[in-house]
Design a protein around this motif. Sequence first.
Motif, PDB file in Angstrom:
ATOM      1  N   TYR A 136       0.890  -1.118   0.213  1.00  0.00           N
ATOM      2  CA  TYR A 136      -0.154   0.088  -0.066  1.00  0.00           C
ATOM      3  C   TYR A 136       0.858   1.482  -0.098  1.00  0.00           C
ATOM      4  CZ  TYR A 136      -4.158   2.810   1.482  1.00  0.00           C
ATOM      5  OH  TYR A 136      -5.037   3.787   1.466  1.00  0.00           O
ATOM      6  N   PRO A 137       0.535   2.277  -0.913  1.00  0.00           N
ATOM      7  CA  PRO A 137       1.601   3.308  -0.972  1.00  0.00           C
ATOM      8  C   PRO A 137       1.650   4.080   0.392  1.00  0.00           C
ATOM      9  CG  PRO A 137      -0.054   3.303  -2.762  1.00  0.00           C
ATOM     10  CD  PRO A 137      -0.437   2.319  -1.936  1.00  0.00           C
ATOM     11  N   GLU A 138       2.962   4.650   0.358  1.00  0.00           N
ATOM     12  CA  GLU A 138       2.904   5.510   1.816  1.00  0.00           C
ATOM     13  C   GLU A 138       2.181   6.956   1.256  1.00  0.00           C
ATOM     14  OE1 GLU A 138       6.249   5.797   4.264  1.00  0.00           O
ATOM     15  OE2 GLU A 138       7.444   4.472   2.754  1.00  0.00           O
ATOM     16  N   ILE A 139       1.413   7.158   2.263  1.00  0.00           N
ATOM     17  CA  ILE A 139       0.659   8.626   2.165  1.00  0.00           C
ATOM     18  C   ILE A 139       1.148   9.387   3.001  1.00  0.00           C
ATOM     19  CG2 ILE A 139      -1.670   9.537   2.088  1.00  0.00           C
ATOM     20  CD1 ILE A 139      -1.412   7.340  -0.067  1.00  0.00           C
ATOM     21  N   PRO A 140       1.420  10.644   2.481  1.00  0.00           N
ATOM     22  CA  PRO A 140       2.007  11.601   3.571  1.00  0.00           C
ATOM     23  C   PRO A 140       1.016  11.837   4.758  1.00  0.00           C
ATOM     24  CG  PRO A 140       2.304  12.629   1.322  1.00  0.00           C
ATOM     25  CD  PRO A 140       1.488  11.163   1.225  1.00  0.00           C
ATOM     26  N   GLU A 141       1.633  11.862   5.919  1.00  0.00           N
ATOM     27  CA  GLU A 141       0.666  11.836   7.051  1.00  0.00           C
ATOM     28  C   GLU A 141      -0.532  12.874   6.878  1.00  0.00           C
ATOM     29  OE1 GLU A 141       1.350  11.981  11.913  1.00  0.00           O
ATOM     30  OE2 GLU A 141       3.126  12.254  10.722  1.00  0.00           O
ATOM     31  N   ASP A 142       0.230  14.195   6.415  1.00  0.00           N
ATOM     32  CA  ASP A 142      -1.116  15.208   6.528  1.00  0.00           C
ATOM     33  C   ASP A 142      -2.247  15.024   5.345  1.00  0.00           C
ATOM     34  OD1 ASP A 142       0.454  15.665   4.327  1.00  0.00           O
ATOM     35  OD2 ASP A 142       0.436  17.968   4.420  1.00  0.00           O
ATOM     36  N   GLU A 143      -2.134  13.858   4.653  1.00  0.00           N
ATOM     37  CA  GLU A 143      -3.249  13.628   3.513  1.00  0.00           C
ATOM     38  C   GLU A 143      -3.673  12.269   3.918  1.00  0.00           C
ATOM     39  OE1 GLU A 143      -1.537  13.394  -0.407  1.00  0.00           O
ATOM     40  OE2 GLU A 143      -0.518  15.416  -0.038  1.00  0.00           O
ATOM     41  N   GLN A 144      -3.337  11.433   5.061  1.00  0.00           N
ATOM     42  CA  GLN A 144      -3.760  10.169   5.525  1.00  0.00           C
ATOM     43  C   GLN A 144      -5.235  10.722   6.000  1.00  0.00           C
ATOM     44  OE1 GLN A 144      -1.045   8.429   8.175  1.00  0.00           O
ATOM     45  NE2 GLN A 144       0.677   8.102   6.783  1.00  0.00           N
ATOM     46  N   LEU A 145      -6.105   9.672   5.752  1.00  0.00           N
ATOM     47  CA  LEU A 145      -7.602   9.786   6.421  1.00  0.00           C
ATOM     48  C   LEU A 145      -7.856   8.959   7.571  1.00  0.00           C
ATOM     49  CD1 LEU A 145      -9.699   9.705   3.108  1.00  0.00           C
ATOM     50  CD2 LEU A 145      -8.472  11.525   3.974  1.00  0.00           C
ATOM     51  N   PHE A 146      -6.921   8.102   8.174  1.00  0.00           N
ATOM     52  CA  PHE A 146      -6.816   7.581   9.418  1.00  0.00           C
ATOM     53  C   PHE A 146      -5.578   7.494   9.844  1.00  0.00           C
ATOM     54  CE2 PHE A 146      -6.469   4.044   6.399  1.00  0.00           C
ATOM     55  CZ  PHE A 146      -5.737   3.016   7.571  1.00  0.00           C
ATOM     56  N   ASP A 147      -5.392   7.176  11.182  1.00  0.00           N
ATOM     57  CA  ASP A 147      -4.210   7.059  11.768  1.00  0.00           C
ATOM     58  C   ASP A 147      -3.718   5.718  12.007  1.00  0.00           C
ATOM     59  OD1 ASP A 147      -1.959   7.279  13.883  1.00  0.00           O
ATOM     60  OD2 ASP A 147      -2.981   8.704  15.125  1.00  0.00           O
ATOM     61  N   ARG A 148      -2.572   5.413  11.206  1.00  0.00           N
ATOM     62  CA  ARG A 148      -1.969   4.182  11.359  1.00  0.00           C
ATOM     63  C   ARG A 148      -1.563   3.575  12.620  1.00  0.00           C
ATOM     64  NH1 ARG A 148      -3.709   6.007   6.441  1.00  0.00           N
ATOM     65  NH2 ARG A 148      -2.690   5.458   4.552  1.00  0.00           N
ATOM     66  N   GLN A 149      -0.910   4.365  13.270  1.00  0.00           N
ATOM     67  CA  GLN A 149      -0.165   4.166  14.419  1.00  0.00           C
ATOM     68  C   GLN A 149      -1.511   3.983  15.521  1.00  0.00           C
ATOM     69  OE1 GLN A 149       3.353   3.879  15.350  1.00  0.00           O
ATOM     70  NE2 GLN A 149       2.311   2.636  16.929  1.00  0.00           N
ATOM     71  N   ARG A 150      -2.515   4.329  15.433  1.00  0.00           N
ATOM     72  CA  ARG A 150      -3.629   4.364  16.324  1.00  0.00           C
ATOM     73  C   ARG A 150      -4.380   2.807  15.990  1.00  0.00           C
ATOM     74  NH1 ARG A 150      -8.985   7.857  17.026  1.00  0.00           N
ATOM     75  NH2 ARG A 150      -9.880   6.942  18.883  1.00  0.00           N
TER      76      ARG A 150
END
Length: 409
Positions: free
Chosen positions: A386-400
């Motif tokens: 899955y492509p790396e999406i810049p954090e400010d363009e992510q629609l949900f928090d991966r770390q969470r």
Amino acid sequence: MSDDDVDATGSLTRRETIEYGGAVVAGGLLAGCSGSESAPATDDTATGDTSAATGTATETTTEGSSYSVTMSPVGEVTFESPPETVFTRLTHHADMAFALGHGDDVTAMHAPDYYDGLWNQYVERLPGVTLDWAGLYSSWKPSKEKLYELDSDVHLADPAWIAQLDKWDQSDIDEIAENVSPWFGNSLSDIHREPTGEWADDYEYYGLWEQFELVAEAFRERARYEELAAVREELRSTIDADLPAESERPTAVMIAAADIEEIYTYTMNTPGFLTAHTRPLGPRDAFDGNVESNSVVDFEALLDADPDVVLHLGGMEPGTNMAERRVAFEDDPVASEITAVKNGRVYAQGARYQGPILNLFQLEMTAKQLYPDVFGEWPTYEEGPYPEIPEDEQLFDRQRVADAINGEF
């Protein structure tokens, strides 16, 4: 007498710690009835799906800490302790176990090597999370003998679907529930299939997250469920707040094709958890409802529909090269005239039998594929994770999400 002393004839109860409570499958006694829609946090319907879950989880007074969970079609199941090993048949159930921190406890699943590769394309973006399903028993057509051998603590599979397989009948379903462990799963909710036989009179359909909540209750993983449901609710709120008006949405088709000679199409807005990542986004069906799901079409039919967007199932599978798939469309004199092809909007998709984790990723990726001007561009994907999406363009928090799976929240 130990559990190992029980024979395969059903003469003794196989497992005393996990048993059906009150409503046994035998005789076709099923639980569940239609009710009102549940709250948005547990309902993956956006429009057009009015099914609701009425499954419940309750503490019992017998054996001290026992607890019961009710889900159609099996009814009420009583657990003395959470399952430690889990049989699955379809990947929406395997993903539920994974989401609840029990991915390594799965003993069987459909096409394990294929789906291990596909799921790990997404797991790559969850920090500190690992998944290994390779080499498990492939359970698309499970044998009763193998279920005895696997000796799983719960069968996270739908007995109403298992009973439709050759060599399985109601007595076999009952035998496994009695001598090995209970059935606890619902799969006919995928496209709201009609149950047959003993299950025909009373079968309830669930949204993806509705069923996930009940599975979480069975595993006593309420905290993990609530954390993931909160992530999903925030994602849905983001999408719902900015979703364009219907008249401004693109036309789209969803296809799957091992090669360009045989192209299958699938609906995107019909009821069932197979559309849990497209129905909330409300794309307009390029076929205008004139082509049924799982139909085979050719390039001429696709050109007649002329979609703005083509969603290509299986495009995220490690063995698929999306660049080559796009070239196949672009080099064909008919397919090259399709609007989606001309505008470079043929996108990779993952799987329809998604659980909660894949659903989060697929909601994000499909939102970007359908509405790049609103939710940000989907990267030009050819192969790999899955492509790396810049954090400010992510629609949900991966770390969470990763913390919830690992129980570190």
